[in-house]
Scaffold this motif. Structure first.
Motif, mmCIF file in Angstrom:
data_model
loop_
_atom_site.group_PDB
_atom_site.id
_atom_site.type_symbol
_atom_site.label_atom_id
_atom_site.label_comp_id
_atom_site.label_asym_id
_atom_site.label_seq_id
_atom_site.Cartn_x
_atom_site.Cartn_y
_atom_site.Cartn_z
ATOM 1 N N SER A 161 72.155 89.680 -46.197
ATOM 2 C CA SER A 161 72.931 90.850 -46.744
ATOM 3 C C SER A 161 74.099 90.716 -47.516
ATOM 4 O O SER A 161 74.344 91.350 -49.044
ATOM 5 C CB SER A 161 72.837 91.532 -46.125
ATOM 6 O OG SER A 161 71.474 92.121 -45.693
ATOM 7 N N GLU B 42 68.466 96.439 -40.274
ATOM 8 C CA GLU B 42 68.329 94.783 -40.133
ATOM 9 C C GLU B 42 67.403 94.053 -40.806
ATOM 10 O O GLU B 42 66.521 92.431 -40.689
ATOM 11 C CB GLU B 42 68.797 94.009 -39.485
ATOM 12 C CG GLU B 42 70.215 94.567 -38.830
ATOM 13 C CD GLU B 42 70.918 93.515 -37.643
ATOM 14 O OE1 GLU B 42 70.425 92.358 -37.656
ATOM 15 O OE2 GLU B 42 72.028 94.267 -37.519
ATOM 16 N N GLU B 43 66.610 94.067 -42.154
ATOM 17 C CA GLU B 43 64.985 94.310 -42.953
ATOM 18 C C GLU B 43 65.755 93.355 -44.358
ATOM 19 O O GLU B 43 66.470 94.158 -45.341
ATOM 20 C CB GLU B 43 64.608 94.903 -42.784
ATOM 21 C CG GLU B 43 63.514 95.306 -41.002
ATOM 22 C CD GLU B 43 63.194 93.709 -41.075
ATOM 23 O OE1 GLU B 43 62.939 92.886 -41.765
ATOM 24 O OE2 GLU B 43 62.101 93.763 -39.642
ATOM 25 N N ILE B 44 65.409 92.431 -44.515
ATOM 26 C CA ILE B 44 65.345 92.388 -45.859
ATOM 27 C C ILE B 44 64.079 92.657 -46.938
ATOM 28 O O ILE B 44 62.478 92.191 -46.311
ATOM 29 C CB ILE B 44 65.386 90.445 -46.594
ATOM 30 C CG1 ILE B 44 66.430 90.473 -45.987
ATOM 31 C CG2 ILE B 44 65.745 90.186 -48.386
ATOM 32 C CD1 ILE B 44 68.580 91.048 -46.045
ATOM 33 N N LYS C 6 57.990 94.698 -47.374
ATOM 34 C CA LYS C 6 59.132 92.817 -46.947
ATOM 35 C C LYS C 6 58.794 91.692 -47.690
ATOM 36 O O LYS C 6 58.329 91.262 -48.376
ATOM 37 C CB LYS C 6 59.279 92.914 -45.365
ATOM 38 C CG LYS C 6 59.017 93.670 -44.290
ATOM 39 C CD LYS C 6 59.292 93.491 -43.224
ATOM 40 C CE LYS C 6 59.746 94.559 -42.298
ATOM 41 N NZ LYS C 6 59.024 94.263 -40.979
ATOM 42 N N THR D 87 66.717 82.394 -43.610
ATOM 43 C CA THR D 87 65.876 83.661 -43.523
ATOM 44 C C THR D 87 66.736 84.697 -42.575
ATOM 45 O O THR D 87 66.333 86.063 -42.463
ATOM 46 C CB THR D 87 64.336 83.470 -42.954
ATOM 47 O OG1 THR D 87 64.891 83.060 -41.359
ATOM 48 C CG2 THR D 87 63.900 83.005 -43.553
ATOM 49 N N ASP D 88 68.754 84.578 -42.238
ATOM 50 C CA ASP D 88 68.837 85.547 -41.378
ATOM 51 C C ASP D 88 68.857 86.575 -42.139
ATOM 52 O O ASP D 88 69.884 86.849 -43.237
ATOM 53 C CB ASP D 88 70.387 84.541 -41.106
ATOM 54 C CG ASP D 88 70.927 85.696 -39.959
ATOM 55 O OD1 ASP D 88 71.031 86.096 -40.103
ATOM 56 O OD2 ASP D 88 71.950 85.145 -39.851
ATOM 57 N N PRO D 89 68.880 87.649 -41.630
ATOM 58 C CA PRO D 89 69.101 89.101 -42.944
ATOM 59 C C PRO D 89 70.550 89.169 -42.609
ATOM 60 O O PRO D 89 70.587 90.034 -44.072
ATOM 61 C CB PRO D 89 69.101 90.249 -41.827
ATOM 62 C CG PRO D 89 68.083 89.297 -40.092
ATOM 63 C CD PRO D 89 67.929 87.808 -40.762
ATOM 64 N N GLU E 98 59.550 85.050 -46.104
ATOM 65 C CA GLU E 98 60.730 83.615 -45.706
ATOM 66 C C GLU E 98 60.903 83.485 -46.723
ATOM 67 O O GLU E 98 61.424 82.430 -47.051
ATOM 68 C CB GLU E 98 60.130 83.656 -44.532
ATOM 69 C CG GLU E 98 60.361 84.175 -42.882
ATOM 70 C CD GLU E 98 60.441 84.095 -41.322
ATOM 71 O OE1 GLU E 98 59.558 82.588 -41.511
ATOM 72 O OE2 GLU E 98 60.359 84.588 -40.318
ATOM 73 N N ILE F 44 68.028 95.288 -50.021
ATOM 74 C CA ILE F 44 68.394 96.314 -48.684
ATOM 75 C C ILE F 44 68.907 97.613 -48.356
ATOM 76 O O ILE F 44 69.150 97.940 -49.761
ATOM 77 C CB ILE F 44 69.898 95.013 -47.821
ATOM 78 C CG1 ILE F 44 70.697 95.099 -48.769
ATOM 79 C CG2 ILE F 44 69.422 94.103 -47.765
ATOM 80 C CD1 ILE F 44 71.846 94.832 -48.026
#
Length: 232
Positions: free
Chosen positions: A78, A48-50, A59, A72-74, A62, A21
């Protein structure tokens, strides 16, 4: 959110999977510092990306996130990356954080420890010198309380020192008692207090041994030199 160009990488590897991140360097350091301020994840993320590889913009899948994080909630992912992974701090950041933690640890020892040979606090400089001689390492991501214990163990062979609470009796003129009351609570716990017939106020306060000299000086300041204090 921090500008992407100013962000640093926080990364986490587990079971052959790699996650990254982009974070604000200062806020990420505060978030990971157990003694630092509260920081919301949303405030320290650049995006807000992994990522699997943030430099390439790849990226994370998932499938990989569900496998490792079960979400999968960033934001949730994080949090785990910051708590369990590594953050690429700059050399200046790391030095500053180590110095800040060193001061906190040494000040806490100075506040709460005494020389058992005479019952008096050790000067801060003496504790600093002992830590330097013992080559105590200060970790910015370990709590002050944990590092106090590590430092004490290292310096005990060099100086007589132990944590101990003391009881200090104080007598103040009635005119100073009101303004002193809240200040006293910053030093310790009032375990006994009484108003005297002459209008003065006396109390017994239990406090960390290292604070007794500072306490006497503060009481003298508040009472314009009329306070009487003694360790009992």
């Amino acid at each position: 959110m921090v500008n992407v160009d100013e962000a640093i990488i926080a990364k986490y590897e587990y079971m052959g999977e790699h996650f990254e991140i982009l974070v604000d360097p200062d806020l990420a350091a505060d978030y990971r510092n157990p003694d630092g301020p509260d920081v919301a994840i949303e405030d320290l993320l650049a995006v807000e990306e992994i990522f699997k590889d943030s430099k390439k913009g790849d990226k994370a899948s998932e499938e990989a996130m569900n496998k490792i994080f079960e979400t999968t909630d960033p934001i949730e992912v994080s949090k785990i990356i910051l708590e369990k992974g590594t953050v690429q701090l700059t050399a200046d950041q790391k030095r500053k954080m180590q110095e800040d933690k060193r001061k906190l640890v040494i000040n806490k020892i100075s506040r709460e420890a005494i020389n058992p040979q005479n019952g008096l606090p050790h000067p801060v400089q003496r504790i600093e010198n002992a830590c330097e001689e013992a080559k105590v390492k200060f970790d910015p991501f370990t709590s002050v309380d944990q590092q106090v214990q590590t430092a004490l163990k290292a310096i005990k062979p060099l100086i007589p020192i132990r944590f101990e609470k003391v009881k200090v009796a104080v007598r103040l003129p009635g005119s100073a008692a009101g303004s002193a009351y809240n200040v006293i609570h910053g030093f310790g716990e009032i375990i006994n207090e009484e108003w005297q017939q002459d209008g003065s106020w006396i109390a017994v306060i239990e406090m960390p041994g290292g604070l007794q000299n500072n306490f006497a000086a503060k009481m003298a300041e508040i009472s314009s030199g009329e306070a009487e204090t003694r360790t009992i």
